[in-house]
Design an enzyme around this catalytic site. Structure first.
Site, PDB file in Angstrom:
ATOM      1  N   GLU A 136     160.982  18.738  78.011  1.00  0.00           N
ATOM      2  CA  GLU A 136     159.644  18.617  77.426  1.00  0.00           C
ATOM      3  C   GLU A 136     158.850  19.914  77.500  1.00  0.00           C
ATOM      4  OE1 GLU A 136     158.921  15.859  75.780  1.00  0.00           O
ATOM      5  OE2 GLU A 136     160.833  14.976  76.412  1.00  0.00           O
ATOM      6  N   LYS A 162     173.206  20.457  68.119  1.00  0.00           N
ATOM      7  CA  LYS A 162     172.748  19.798  69.340  1.00  0.00           C
ATOM      8  C   LYS A 162     173.983  19.240  70.032  1.00  0.00           C
ATOM      9  CE  LYS A 162     169.511  18.022  72.076  1.00  0.00           C
ATOM     10  NZ  LYS A 162     168.447  18.802  72.733  1.00  0.00           N
ATOM     11  N   SER A 173     154.525  25.555  74.083  1.00  0.00           N
ATOM     12  CA  SER A 173     153.334  24.766  73.755  1.00  0.00           C
ATOM     13  C   SER A 173     152.116  25.445  74.365  1.00  0.00           C
ATOM     14  CB  SER A 173     153.493  23.338  74.301  1.00  0.00           C
ATOM     15  OG  SER A 173     152.374  22.551  73.984  1.00  0.00           O
ATOM     16  N   GLY A 216     167.455  19.922  78.029  1.00  0.00           N
ATOM     17  CA  GLY A 216     166.781  20.293  79.264  1.00  0.00           C
ATOM     18  C   GLY A 216     167.003  21.748  79.598  1.00  0.00           C
ATOM     19  N   VAL A 242     160.855  22.111  69.044  1.00  0.00           N
ATOM     20  CA  VAL A 242     159.894  22.656  68.074  1.00  0.00           C
ATOM     21  C   VAL A 242     160.088  24.160  67.929  1.00  0.00           C
ATOM     22  CG1 VAL A 242     157.467  22.831  67.464  1.00  0.00           C
ATOM     23  CG2 VAL A 242     158.301  20.792  68.609  1.00  0.00           C
TER      24      VAL A 242
END
Length: 238
Positions: A12, A37, A171, A112, A17
């Site tokens: 996370e 992936k 982010s 992760g 993104v």
């Protein structure tokens, strides 16, 4: 670069993104792009995985998964609990090499952090990167605690003889707190690698057209964008 491995300092942190932004900039530049992936966990059979999210946001890319496991766990654990075959680093390397034959750029997005296990033998994304001799981009969070995790990741990459391309803040918060603002200057120091971008918080919720239009402004020229790391850091200097 033909193959770029993208890892996070943990879960996370904005890795998917960021992968989408790198893909969007490459597609806009006329390059053919594939996103791989290796192991998708915590997603049902008919739900979009990370590779699908990248494809939706970035445009005309080839999306490929090697393994999908229902529980939101480390890939090795999720595979074992589901009674399914794990994904192994050699399979990841072979799939990425195959995609590279037909694409200008292959983005391999891990699950992760760098050392999350794919299988019970301890195979990791780092092992796949070594087999591919591919550079690695690290995605890190902005705030308190990021320096330790980023430095540990960078040290492990170098211990294995892997090329750390740089660090992207996955982010960037608005407003940015003191730790986040200080970390802009400290992340290149602890990682020994350049800061190559910062994505705004919530970028994954952008409409695809808006995401593609904005993506170059989030990434440095080394990743095909126009983001000015020095100016960004100066603007938020604590």
């Amino acid at each position: 670069m033909a193959i770029l491995v993208i890892t996070g300092t943990g879960t996370e942190v904005g890795k998917t993104v960021t992968t989408a932004a790198v893909a969007a900039v490459a597609v806009a530049g006329g390059r053919s792009v594939a996103v791989l992936k290796p192991a998708q966990t915590g997603v049902g059979r008919d739900e979009d995985g990370d590779a699908d999210v990248v494809a939706r946001l970035s445009g005309a890319v080839t999306a490929w998964e090697l393994g999908r496991y229902p529980e939101p766990l480390a890939p090795a654990t999720a595979a074992r609990r589901a009674g399914m075959a794990p994904v192994r680093p050699q399979e990841v390397a072979e799939a990425a090499a195959k995609l590279a034959v037909e694409h200008d750029l292959v983005l391999v997005e891990g699950a992760g952090g760098l050392l999350v296990r794919f299988d019970d033998e301890g195979g990791t994304l780092a092992d796949a990167a070594r087999l591919l001799e591919a550079p690695v981009l690290v995605v890190a969070p902005a705030g308190l605690g990021t320096l330790n995790a980023t430095e540990l990741t960078a040290r492990e990459l170098r211990r294995r003889g892997l090329d750390l391309t740089g660090v992207v803040v996955g982010s960037w918060p608005t407003p940015a707190d003191l730790a986040s603002r200080c970390n802009l200057a400290d992340l290149p120091v602890v990682s020994g690698a350049p800061l190559l971008g910062a994505l705004p918080a919530g970028a994954g919720a952008y409409a695809p057209a808006g995401f593609r239009a904005a993506a170059p402004g989030w990434l440095a020229p080394r990743l095909g964008g126009t983001w000015d790391g020095a100016a960004f850091t100066s603007a938020f200097a604590a």
